[in-house]
Design a protein around this motif. Structure first.
Motif, PDB file in Angstrom:
ATOM      1  N   ARG A  35       0.840  -1.206   0.000  1.00 26.63           N
ATOM      2  CA  ARG A  35       0.000   0.000   0.000  1.00 26.63           C
ATOM      3  C   ARG A  35       0.872   1.253   0.000  1.00 26.63           C
ATOM      4  O   ARG A  35       0.583   2.230  -0.711  1.00 26.63           O
ATOM      5  CB  ARG A  35      -0.921   0.000   1.220  1.00 26.63           C
ATOM      6  N   LEU A  36       1.939   1.219   0.785  1.00 22.20           N
ATOM      7  CA  LEU A  36       2.849   2.359   0.811  1.00 22.20           C
ATOM      8  C   LEU A  36       3.541   2.542  -0.540  1.00 22.20           C
ATOM      9  O   LEU A  36       3.803   3.673  -0.963  1.00 22.20           O
ATOM     10  CB  LEU A  36       3.888   2.166   1.911  1.00 22.20           C
ATOM     11  N   ALA A  37       3.829   1.432  -1.218  1.00 25.04           N
ATOM     12  CA  ALA A  37       4.409   1.538  -2.555  1.00 25.04           C
ATOM     13  C   ALA A  37       3.434   2.176  -3.531  1.00 25.04           C
ATOM     14  O   ALA A  37       3.829   2.938  -4.426  1.00 25.04           O
ATOM     15  CB  ALA A  37       4.832   0.159  -3.049  1.00 25.04           C
ATOM     16  N   ASP A  38       2.145   1.897  -3.359  1.00 29.23           N
ATOM     17  CA  ASP A  38       1.122   2.503  -4.220  1.00 29.23           C
ATOM     18  C   ASP A  38       1.091   4.023  -4.051  1.00 29.23           C
ATOM     19  O   ASP A  38       0.751   4.758  -4.989  1.00 29.23           O
ATOM     20  CB  ASP A  38      -0.257   1.926  -3.903  1.00 29.23           C
ATOM     21  N   LEU A  39       1.431   4.491  -2.856  1.00 28.04           N
ATOM     22  CA  LEU A  39       1.396   5.924  -2.568  1.00 28.04           C
ATOM     23  C   LEU A  39       2.716   6.620  -2.907  1.00 28.04           C
ATOM     24  O   LEU A  39       2.773   7.853  -2.937  1.00 28.04           O
ATOM     25  CB  LEU A  39       1.085   6.147  -1.082  1.00 28.04           C
ATOM     26  N   ALA A  40       3.767   5.839  -3.145  1.00 28.72           N
ATOM     27  CA  ALA A  40       5.098   6.410  -3.343  1.00 28.72           C
ATOM     28  C   ALA A  40       5.216   7.066  -4.720  1.00 28.72           C
ATOM     29  O   ALA A  40       4.512   6.719  -5.670  1.00 28.72           O
ATOM     30  CB  ALA A  40       6.160   5.321  -3.187  1.00 28.72           C
ATOM     31  N   PHE A  87      11.978   1.455  -2.672  1.00 24.78           N
ATOM     32  CA  PHE A  87      11.132   0.616  -3.511  1.00 24.78           C
ATOM     33  C   PHE A  87      11.750   0.610  -4.908  1.00 24.78           C
ATOM     34  O   PHE A  87      12.319   1.617  -5.352  1.00 24.78           O
ATOM     35  CB  PHE A  87       9.717   1.178  -3.613  1.00 24.78           C
ATOM     36  N   GLY A  88      11.622  -0.494  -5.616  1.00 24.18           N
ATOM     37  CA  GLY A  88      12.146  -0.556  -6.970  1.00 24.18           C
ATOM     38  C   GLY A  88      11.278  -1.424  -7.861  1.00 24.18           C
ATOM     39  O   GLY A  88      10.685  -2.410  -7.405  1.00 24.18           O
ATOM     40  N   ILE A  89      11.195  -1.046  -9.132  1.00 27.24           N
ATOM     41  CA  ILE A  89      10.507  -1.848 -10.146  1.00 27.24           C
ATOM     42  C   ILE A  89      11.409  -1.906 -11.375  1.00 27.24           C
ATOM     43  O   ILE A  89      11.640  -0.882 -12.031  1.00 27.24           O
ATOM     44  CB  ILE A  89       9.136  -1.265 -10.536  1.00 27.24           C
ATOM     45  N   VAL A  90      11.961  -3.069 -11.672  1.00 23.24           N
ATOM     46  CA  VAL A  90      12.755  -3.245 -12.882  1.00 23.24           C
ATOM     47  C   VAL A  90      11.829  -3.142 -14.082  1.00 23.24           C
ATOM     48  O   VAL A  90      10.836  -3.867 -14.171  1.00 23.24           O
ATOM     49  CB  VAL A  90      13.473  -4.611 -12.869  1.00 23.24           C
TER      50      VAL A  90
END
Length: 229
Positions: A35-40, A87-90
């Motif tokens: 959820r925190l990643a969704d807000l980042a 947080f990371g997304i390749v």
């Protein structure tokens, strides 16, 4: 404090790649982390990371630090220090990768550097593998072997040609896989930062910049210092 259900084990390997730890059920509330990643607010990484990153909230930074200290059984709080966590997304297109991003890499030469990746995707997106450089036999790169490794790798590329465009898979005659960790939801992989490693990223279909269907992780770097007393 770490999750009371966290399960720590060493990753099986062939060779000298010791010190790789797998921690399952790592975070107390991984869904809150998502959820925190969704807000980042993610942005394209300007460094080596082939994707987008976002700052990690302090609460998660503190939880991960405590988790690592517990996994390593470190008593002194100053003995393990979190240097960086995001947080990371390749998601960089395979054809757009730089030559160095198509090969196994190491994060630093210090023996006190620890690296970690915490997988937050609820579906299979690929884990992480560790490698030995065939020509030198090196699995870890330190200050005394770094120049020799790069010289030998350059010779390999001249002999075998550059790695093909795309995320690393195999490079016969140059690298051999010595260990592999599957990327599972709420699993933290912790390893020495000077080990040769690479994410196991599919090229087809390519990774996407999506927090729901992409390869969402927390990446972190820590330094381990001698305990006092």
């Amino acid at each position: 404090m770490p999750s009371i259900s966290a399960q720590v084990r060493d990753l099986p390997h062939c060779g000298s790649a010791a010190g790789i730890h797998v921690i399952d059920a790592a975070l107390r509330d991984p869904h809150e982390a998502r959820r925190l990643a969704d807000l980042a607010r993610f942005a394209v990484d300007e460094g080596f990371y082939p994707g987008i990153r976002a700052p990690l909230p302090d609460a998660l930074r503190n939880e991960i630090t405590g988790l690592v200290r517990g996994a390593l059984r470190v008593g002194d709080a100053a003995a393990v220090v979190l240097e960086d966590a995001t947080f990371g997304i390749v998601c960089r297109p395979p054809a757009a990768l730089l030559p160095a991003q198509r090969l196994p890499h190491y994060d630093g030469t210090s023996p006190d550097l620890l690296a970690g990746v915490l997988y937050l995707s609820s579906h299979p997106v690929g884990g992480t593998a560790f490698y030995r450089h065939v020509g030198t036999g090196l699995e870890r790169i330190d200050a005394t072997s770094e120049a020799r490794y790069h010289q030998a790798l350059g010779a390999d590329i001249a002999t075998y040609g550059p790695p093909p465009p795309g995320y690393f898979g195999t490079y016969p005659g140059v690298f051999e896989r010595i260990a592999e960790c599957e990327g599972r939801f709420n699993r933290l992989l912790l390893y020495p930062g000077n080990l040769l490693h690479s994410g196991l990223i599919a090229n087809d279909p390519p990774p996407i910049p999506c927090r729901v269907r992409g390869r969402l992780t927390i990446t972190c770097f820590l330094s381990r210092r001698p305990e006092i007393g």
